[in-house]
Design a protein around this motif. Structure first.
Motif, PDB file in Angstrom:
ATOM      1  N   ILE A 193     -10.687  19.480   3.563  1.00 34.56           N
ATOM      2  CA  ILE A 193     -10.257  18.298   4.312  1.00 34.56           C
ATOM      3  C   ILE A 193     -10.558  18.457   5.799  1.00 34.56           C
ATOM      4  O   ILE A 193     -11.156  17.573   6.433  1.00 34.56           O
ATOM      5  N   HIS A 194     -10.146  19.597   6.374  1.00 29.70           N
ATOM      6  CA  HIS A 194     -10.330  19.804   7.813  1.00 29.70           C
ATOM      7  C   HIS A 194     -11.811  19.937   8.181  1.00 29.70           C
ATOM      8  O   HIS A 194     -12.237  19.442   9.229  1.00 29.70           O
ATOM      9  N   LEU A 195     -12.587  20.600   7.324  1.00 33.84           N
ATOM     10  CA  LEU A 195     -14.012  20.722   7.606  1.00 33.84           C
ATOM     11  C   LEU A 195     -14.694  19.363   7.529  1.00 33.84           C
ATOM     12  O   LEU A 195     -15.544  19.030   8.368  1.00 33.84           O
ATOM     13  N   GLY A 196     -14.307  18.566   6.540  1.00 33.44           N
ATOM     14  CA  GLY A 196     -14.868  17.223   6.427  1.00 33.44           C
ATOM     15  C   GLY A 196     -14.538  16.368   7.636  1.00 33.44           C
ATOM     16  O   GLY A 196     -15.389  15.624   8.149  1.00 33.44           O
ATOM     17  N   ARG A 252     -17.122  14.853  10.488  1.00 24.94           N
ATOM     18  CA  ARG A 252     -17.115  13.416  10.783  1.00 24.94           C
ATOM     19  C   ARG A 252     -16.961  13.155  12.278  1.00 24.94           C
ATOM     20  O   ARG A 252     -17.179  12.051  12.756  1.00 24.94           O
ATOM     21  N   GLY A 253     -16.589  14.193  13.037  1.00 28.01           N
ATOM     22  CA  GLY A 253     -16.452  14.022  14.475  1.00 28.01           C
ATOM     23  C   GLY A 253     -15.033  14.046  14.983  1.00 28.01           C
ATOM     24  O   GLY A 253     -14.796  13.921  16.190  1.00 28.01           O
ATOM     25  N   HIS A 254     -14.075  14.227  14.077  1.00 21.78           N
ATOM     26  CA  HIS A 254     -12.678  14.314  14.500  1.00 21.78           C
ATOM     27  C   HIS A 254     -12.403  15.673  15.142  1.00 21.78           C
ATOM     28  O   HIS A 254     -13.073  16.668  14.838  1.00 21.78           O
ATOM     29  N   THR A 255     -11.425  15.709  16.021  1.00 21.92           N
ATOM     30  CA  THR A 255     -11.042  16.955  16.661  1.00 21.92           C
ATOM     31  C   THR A 255     -10.149  17.761  15.721  1.00 21.92           C
ATOM     32  O   THR A 255      -9.061  17.306  15.344  1.00 21.92           O
TER      33      THR A 255
END
Length: 222
Positions: free
Chosen positions: A154-157, A161-164
């Motif tokens: 989840i965190h890698l995805g 995607r560009g999220h911090t």
């Protein structure tokens, strides 16, 4: 009192993951029952119920006691700590020391009452897994890997995607997984090569780990 840092969370989580894997691998090799997670045990209960008359049907007692023990341990942990968020003020050291004593009891009863030994060890893992299940938005699990892989994905995805996403949130699943693997390797080496009693070593390790954390916590509060 200063709060627990992400570095301390990673180190503590790795030690707990190592301990749970060390304990679980020993029981898997000796009894075929997992004490650190329920997925496989529930599947074995189902297969055992469909073959009660077969030779494998007797295995259902071991895995059922493991499942009930794990749930009981989580209930006890929730009752004692009230909330799963990591806080340095909570008595983690004393609880880990008590878990170590429980494992020593599990060791003492292993030969004469293996089902009881499995139940106690599973309760230890259930209590450990519920000690601190949340830290700054991250779900912490130190007795099994499925949730870790899910969180990592989840965190890698999100990061792709560009999220911090803070780096330590990706580091925790990787470090815990490696620690879990190392625990399994060392436990297997100890059990298969008769280098010592893996259950006794696990009990001593938890007991000393709890005492060490209590001492460290006291030095931080001074």
């Amino acid at each position: 009192m200063r709060p627990i840092t992400p570095v301390q969370i990673v180190i503590g989580g790795c030690l707990l993951a190592f301990g749970a894997s060390f304990l679980n691998t020993g029981f898997l090799l000796s009894t075929g029952a997992s004490v650190s997670h329920l997925t496989g045990d529930i599947a074995r209960i189902g297969s055992g119920l469909s073959n009660l008359g077969s030779s494998s049907g007797s295995h259902i007692f071991n895995v059922t006691s493991a499942a009930l023990g794990f749930i009981t341990g989580a209930i006890i942990s929730g009752f004692l700590l009230h909330h799963p968020t990591v806080e340095i003020s909570k008595p983690y050291g004393r609880i880990l020391s008590v878990l170590g004593i429980c494992l020593l009891i599990s060791y003492a009863t292993y030969s004469s009452a293996p089902v009881l030994s499995i139940t106690i060890a599973s309760a230890v893992c259930g209590a450990q897994n519920a000690l601190a299940s949340r830290y700054r938005g991250v779900v912490l699990r130190t007795t099994h890997l499925t949730g870790l892989f899910t969180d990592f994905g989840i965190h890698l995805g999100m990061k792709l995607r560009g999220h911090t996403v803070e780096g330590w949130k990706l580091l925790i699943p990787i470090c815990l997984t490696c620690s879990f693997l190392v625990g399994a390797v060392i436990s297997s080496a100890v059990a298969l090569n008769a280098l010592g009693n893996w259950l006794l070593l696990a009990g001593i390790g938890y007991l000393l780990g709890g005492m060490a954390w209590s001492f460290y916590k006291r030095t931080r509060s001074e």
